[in-house]
Design an enzyme around this catalytic site. Structure first.
Site, PDB file in Angstrom:
ATOM      1  CB  SER A  60      -8.583   1.050   5.916  1.00 12.38           C
ATOM      2  OG  SER A  60      -9.268   2.266   5.881  1.00 12.38           O
ATOM      3  CB  SER A 114      -8.098   3.869   3.043  1.00 13.55           C
ATOM      4  OG  SER A 114      -7.236   3.200   3.943  1.00 13.55           O
ATOM      5  CE  LYS A 149      -3.859   2.051   2.630  1.00 18.29           C
ATOM      6  NZ  LYS A 149      -4.757   1.904   3.793  1.00 18.29           N
TER       7      LYS A 149
END
Lengths: 95, 485
Positions: free
Chosen positions: B175, B151, B76
């Site tokens: 998330s 997210s 990420k």
């Protein structure tokens, strides 16, 4: 409690966010909605409850006071928007 | 190759059925082929990946490899990667080349994992749909008109579309678990402090926790073994020993007590999701678990508490972005205040600014006790609810989300409805407990997830239950249309 436009202007200043005149109304509506949601917290009595800042209520871990990091000055300056002679440059602050 | 699990890839690499370079190139080709439509990567680091793969092949040949050596992974874009652009989904960091590696990245490197690139995400991890990224929204491979969750939506879309076998995510209010649920993956948020936060760009420091996103619980266990462990560079890193999570996957579920919080099965939940969970509960009962109803009476307030605490911490954390030392700087600032204000206004997106303002308000003179103080007190009560529940049961089971993936744009202008969609995942973060989302079925041809929560440091038990469930179900084996071959 709803947020007024003056509140938005004050908060934006505290947060150091430039806010255009035509954005104030939009932020006022959205922040008011959020604050209304947050006021649900008032349903519950919290007298005598200790605030919890951290999942484990840990005290900060201490370490020995010794040098562990090497000098990264040059490396870290590579991301600076404007730098000179080992200093970050900003618009003049002191006359 | 792209349908294999980490465990299978590991065996094939070791037996020399293909090399890490071949495997890496195969996934890079898939990214090239599919990611224009999905937008799951912000940066693809092909050259870097192939160099790592070459090195991995040498280690494997020499017999010096870790079981995951040579297997591709995506990080990420919240994790700092030395010499590689690290944006956190923000214009603010569009030009930021991280000067060091996050501990998560370093540990992956040490295990020999090959980084294919950095995945898209909501700006500074603030969002539940991935529509808040400066780099454009990510699309859900199960339906391109729908969001992949957020997210960590780039990570979930990439793993679901088989563009990479596993990815990292971070979870502040859901998330990891929510995008995993919406993309048919396993997503694990470990106990707060289990994985180091060093080099993980901070959103809300008392809630943020990294974790693996994979297709199976076994893969999550293998990756968690790599990611976990004490790090002296993170002041809240746990010093507890890290178990071999993968060795507990086949423990018996006989006598396991599972609680269903009645508050999680109320009006907000889509009834079809409740039905898929009922079916899953029957399977778990067949495996020896006892299911009973429990109560988490204060969990309904978790969203309000979260939207005080997370913005408060974010307003403080994001004050470092001032246009002076790194990140975006506005053109021609007329003075220092103008430099701060315009740099921040021009480079932060709308949702981030809104949360900074909410947090600033909640911390400002006159409102601190009514908002921040109050929220911290209720946070303690929510924690106590869990500890009371864990006197009766070993594990808590519920839905991960209120509904399957929603359409792009559907909730974009309604922050409250977006916030409320995280109602089942947020309480776990407030308490710092470990939670996992596991594929549990489909509603309207879209995947949905089952969330399991256990007491502190019980990740091995969560993975054990998830693995046993995956042995008797096949939801996780389904591939979105068009990505099988």
């Amino acid at each position: 409690m709803s947020i007024q436009q003056n509140d938005v202007i004050k908060i934006a200043h505290l947060a150091r966010l430039q806010i255009a005149d035509d954005e104030i109304a939009g932020y006022t509506v959205k922040l008011s909605k959020v604050i209304t949601l947050l006021e649900e917290m008032n349903q519950i009595n919290t007298d005598g409850i200790l605030p919890m800042a951290h999942p484990f209520d840990h005290a900060q871990r201490l370490r020995e006071d010794k040098v562990t990091e090497s000098d990264q000055r040059e490396n870290l300056f590579r991301n600076a928007p404007q730098a000179e002679a080992g200093l970050f440059l900003v618009p003049q602050v002191i006359e | 190759m792209h349908n294999m699990t980490l465990a299978e890839l590991s065996r094939h690499l070791e037996q020399g059925q293909f090399s890490s370079v071949e495997l890496t190139q195969h996934f890079l080709n898939r990214i090239e082929q599919y990611d224009k439509a999905l937008n799951s990567f912000i940066s693809v680091t092909a050259e870097h990946a192939l160099a790592q793969a070459k090195h991995a092949d040498i280690l494997i040949r020499q017999g010096k490899a870790h079981p995951l050596t040579g297997i591709p992974i995506a990080q990420k874009d919240i994790f700092c990667t030395e010499g590689i652009k690290t944006t956190c989904g923000s214009k603010m960091l569009d030009n930021f080349i991280a000067p060091y590696d996050a501990t998560v990245v370093r540990k992956c490197q040490e295990a020999g994992l090959v980084m294919l690139g950095k995945t898209n995400m909501d700006e500074f991890a603030m969002g539940s749909s991935n529509e808040n990224s400066y780099y454009g929204p990510v699309r859900n491979p199960w339906d391109l008109d729908r969001v992949p969750g957020g997210s960590s939506g780039g990570s979930s879309a990439a793993v679901a579309a088989r563009l990479v076998p596993a990815a990292t995510g971070t979870d502040t209010g859901g998330s990891i678990r929510q995008p995993a649920a919406l993309c048919n993956l396993v997503g694990l948020k470990p106990t707060y402090g289990r994985i180091s936060r060093y080099g993980m760009i901070a959103f809300a420091s008392s809630l943020d926790q990294a974790g693996p996103m994979t297709r199976t619980a076994e893969d999550a266990a293998l990756l968690l073994e790599v990611l976990s462990g004490f790090d002296e560079r993170d002041s809240t890193s746990l010093q507890d020993p890290v178990p071999k999570f993968s060795q507990h996957l086949n423990d018996s579920l006989q006598g396991l007590r599972i609680g269903l919080p009645k508050e999680y099965f109320g009006a907000g939940l889509q009834p079809e999701i409740a039905k898929t969970l009922e079916v899953a509960c029957k399977e778990l009962e067949k495996l020896g678990a006892h299911i009973q109803e429990i109560s988490l009476p204060r969990s309904g307030l978790a969203v309000s508490v979260y939207y005080v605490i997370a913005p408060a911490e974010c307003s403080s954390n994001l004050s470092r972005f001032d246009g002076v030392r790194f990140g975006y700087r506005c053109e021609n600032p007329k003075d220092l205040e103008d430099l701060y204000k315009r740099s921040r206004a021009e480079a932060f997106g709308l949702e981030v600014k809104q949360r900074i303002m909410t947090g600033t308000y909640a911390l400002s003179a006159g409102y601190y006790d009514a908002f921040y103080g109050k929220a911290q007190k209720i946070r303690r009560l929510i924690c106590e609810d869990y500890q009371n529940a864990f006197k009766e049961v070993d594990m808590i089971l519920g839905p991960t989300t209120t509904s399957p993936a929603f359409k792009l744009g559907e909730k974009k202008n309604d922050p409250i409805s977006m916030y409320l969609s995280d109602i089942y995942t947020i309480p776990t973060n407030l308490a710092g407990l470990p939670g996992i989302s596991v594929p549990v079925g489909f509603v309207d041809n879209l995947p949905v997830g089952m969330q399991l929560t256990a007491n502190y440091l019980q990740e091995a038990r969560l993975l054990n239950v998830a693995h046993q469930y995956q042995k008797v179900s096949d939801w996780h084996l389904r591939t979105p249309n068009g990505y099988e071959k």
